[in-house]
Design an enzyme around this catalytic site. Structure first.
Site, short mmCIF file in Angstrom:
data_model
loop_
_atom_site.label_atom_id
_atom_site.label_comp_id
_atom_site.label_asym_id
_atom_site.label_seq_id
_atom_site.Cartn_x
_atom_site.Cartn_y
_atom_site.Cartn_z
CG ASP A 72 -4.34 -3.48 1.14
OD1 ASP A 72 -4.33 -3.52 -0.09
OD2 ASP A 72 -5.14 -2.77 1.79
CG ASP A 119 -9.64 -1.91 -0.20
OD1 ASP A 119 -9.23 -1.81 0.98
OD2 ASP A 119 -9.08 -1.34 -1.15
NE ARG A 123 -9.05 2.52 8.32
CZ ARG A 123 -8.46 2.38 7.15
NH1 ARG A 123 -7.35 1.67 7.03
NH2 ARG A 123 -8.94 2.96 6.07
O1 DOR Z 1 -8.28 3.02 -0.81
C1 DOR Z 1 -7.60 2.34 -0.08
N1 DOR Z 1 -7.64 2.50 1.24
N2 DOR Z 1 -6.81 1.40 -0.60
C2 DOR Z 1 -5.90 0.73 0.14
O2 DOR Z 1 -5.21 -0.08 -0.41
C3 DOR Z 1 -5.76 1.03 1.58
C4 DOR Z 1 -7.01 1.56 2.11
C5 DOR Z 1 -6.89 2.16 3.48
O3 DOR Z 1 -6.26 1.55 4.35
O4 DOR Z 1 -7.51 3.21 3.72
#
Ligand code: DOR
EC number: 3.5.2.3
Length: 441
Positions: free
Chosen positions: A152, A305, A62
């Protein structure tokens, strides 16, 4: 010997024979039985499994820009506690990591934190907008030495751009990591398309939206002779397509998340947004196919993820909630439960899918190495007999959005050694590794 000498006494190496490991000056200095403990801090490894430090191919840290959700410091603390010694930081920060400047910033923040190696992922397109290629070459040549590129969160859905990206990364041995989601087929989608979405009246997200992009991309990869990685594979059909591509010698790798190995869309009946994620939780048949695919090598690696979100973006009504789940501190336990305790994998297989192969995909030097003399000491100790109950408030990540909250899970990380330094001891954070003041670059 000095304080940077540790003797791990009698841990099962990759779940096999119990041996001693001597760590000195950042490397594995000796491996055997009855090693001398002179000058060393001794760690009792009895009943523990010694594994190479885990390498995550898919982490959202983040920072910059979304420090209300996570920072490099908090996310990498979580990683160390979860048994990781390297993470790939996804590009959907604010600003997006689409320039050499931003990836160098993330790289520097990682070095300053000192909990794990932070490998920035570069965006494929400017601003993740899917319209114009980002400066891939400049990011590859930067101090961050980016090798993995991904939009992504967004799919590179334009086939011409995807083709160009696959061609471009060949120049520096890079890989394009695709978030496979056909946007037109998923407009407004809230959960997996199936029986549960029909009952709940929520707009469904069909499996074919993922599968059609993977099918296209493996063919494009074959056409240009490049290297493709598929992020968070979530359907049985996707596993079949990757299996087909590999049988034809196409250079594709794939990841599965711990949550897709354990949870199904039945949980959405609770309307608890902690279960809202992209790609969505699927059906039990998909979960079984993902487990089989990971066990037989069709799926190469675990990718967490890890997607922390501030509480106000998750504790709201389903339709408004952000997509994503935390995962760094629960990954090992969920994989132990779903793959090892089911007899589908051994700890040696675990090392392959969480360390050896992820490091190879990301071209991460000094990570994912065997636990042999002379190798960098990125090592974790795991207690497979431990059981613990997940409490998001006790985690190092700022994200409280763990879908495993309240669940009892097996296995805990007792120690993490990063470059020979114990970042985690007795299951608790110790101190970070201090990088040499001057970068080698
Ligand atoms: O659930 C998800 N959250 N999938 C993603 O591909 C991105 C991620 C996010 O950045 O919060």
């Amino acid at each position: 010997m000095a304080e940077n000498t540790y003797l791990i006494r009698g841990a099962a190496i990759l779940g096999g024979e119990a041996q001693d490991l001597l760590i000195h000056d950042g490397v594995i200095a000796a491996r055997g039985t009855d090693l001398s403990e002179e000058g060393a801090t001794v760690i009792d490894g009895k009943g523990l499994v010694a594994l190479p430090g885990m390498v995550d191919v898919h982490t959202h840290l983040r920072e910059p820009g979304r420090e209300d959700a996570e920072t490099v410091e908090t996310g990498t603390r979580a990683a160390a506690l979860g048994g990781f010694t390297a993470v790939h930081a996804m590009a959907n920060s604010n600003p997006v990591a689409d320039t050499a400047g931003v990836v160098e910033q993330v790289h520097s923040l990682g070095r300053a934190s000192g909990w794990v190696d932070v490998r920035p992922v570069g965006a494929v397109t400017v601003g993740l907008a899917g319209e114009q290629l980002a400066e891939l070459g400049a990011m590859a040549d930067s101090r961050a030495q980016v090798r993995m590129f991904s939009d992504d969160g967004m799919c590179v859905h334009d086939p011409v751009l995807m083709r160009r990206a696959l061609e471009y990364v060949k120049a520096f041995d890079g890989v394009v990591a695709q978030h496979a989601q056909e946007p037109r087929l998923t407009a407004g989608a809230q959960m997996n398309e199936g029986t549960v979405s029909a009952v709940l009246g929520l707009t469904g997200w069909p499996a074919v939206a993922e599968e059609s992009i993977i099918a296209r991309d493996v063919l494009l990869t074959q056409h240009v002779g490049s290297r493709l990685h598929v992020c968070h594979v979530s359907t049985a059909g996707s596993v079949e397509i990757v299996r087909w591509a590999k049988a034809r010698g196409i250079n594709v790798t794939a990841e599965v998340t711990p949550h897709h190995l354990l949870l199904t869309d039945e949980l959405v009946r609770s309307y608890d947004p902690v279960y809202k994620v992209n790609p969505p939780l699927r059906t039990d048949a998909d979960v079984q196919a993902l487990r089989e695919g990971l066990a037989d090598g069709t799926i190469d690696v675990i990718g967490t993820d890890h997607a922390p979100h501030p509480s106000e973006h998750k504790e709201c009504e389903w339709a408004q909630a952000a997509m994503g789940m935390t995962g760094l501190e629960t990954a090992l336990s969920v994989v132990q439960e779903t793959m090892i305790e089911t007899g589908l994998m051994t700890w040696a297989d675990f090392a392959r899918v969480t360390s050896f192969t992820p490091a190879a995909i990301g071209r991460v030097a000094d990570q994912g190495r065997p636990l042999e003399v002379g190798e960098p000491a990125n090592v974790i100790l795991v207690d497979p007999a431990a059981r613990w109950t997940v409490d998001p408030h006790k985690m190092a990540t700022m994200g409280r959005n763990s879908p495993f909250k309240g669940r009892e899970l097996p296995g805990s990380v007792v120690a993490t050694f990063f470059k020979g330094h114990p970042t985690v001891l007795d299951g608790r954070l110790n101190t970070p590794y201090k990088h040499p003041a001057v970068s080698s670059n």
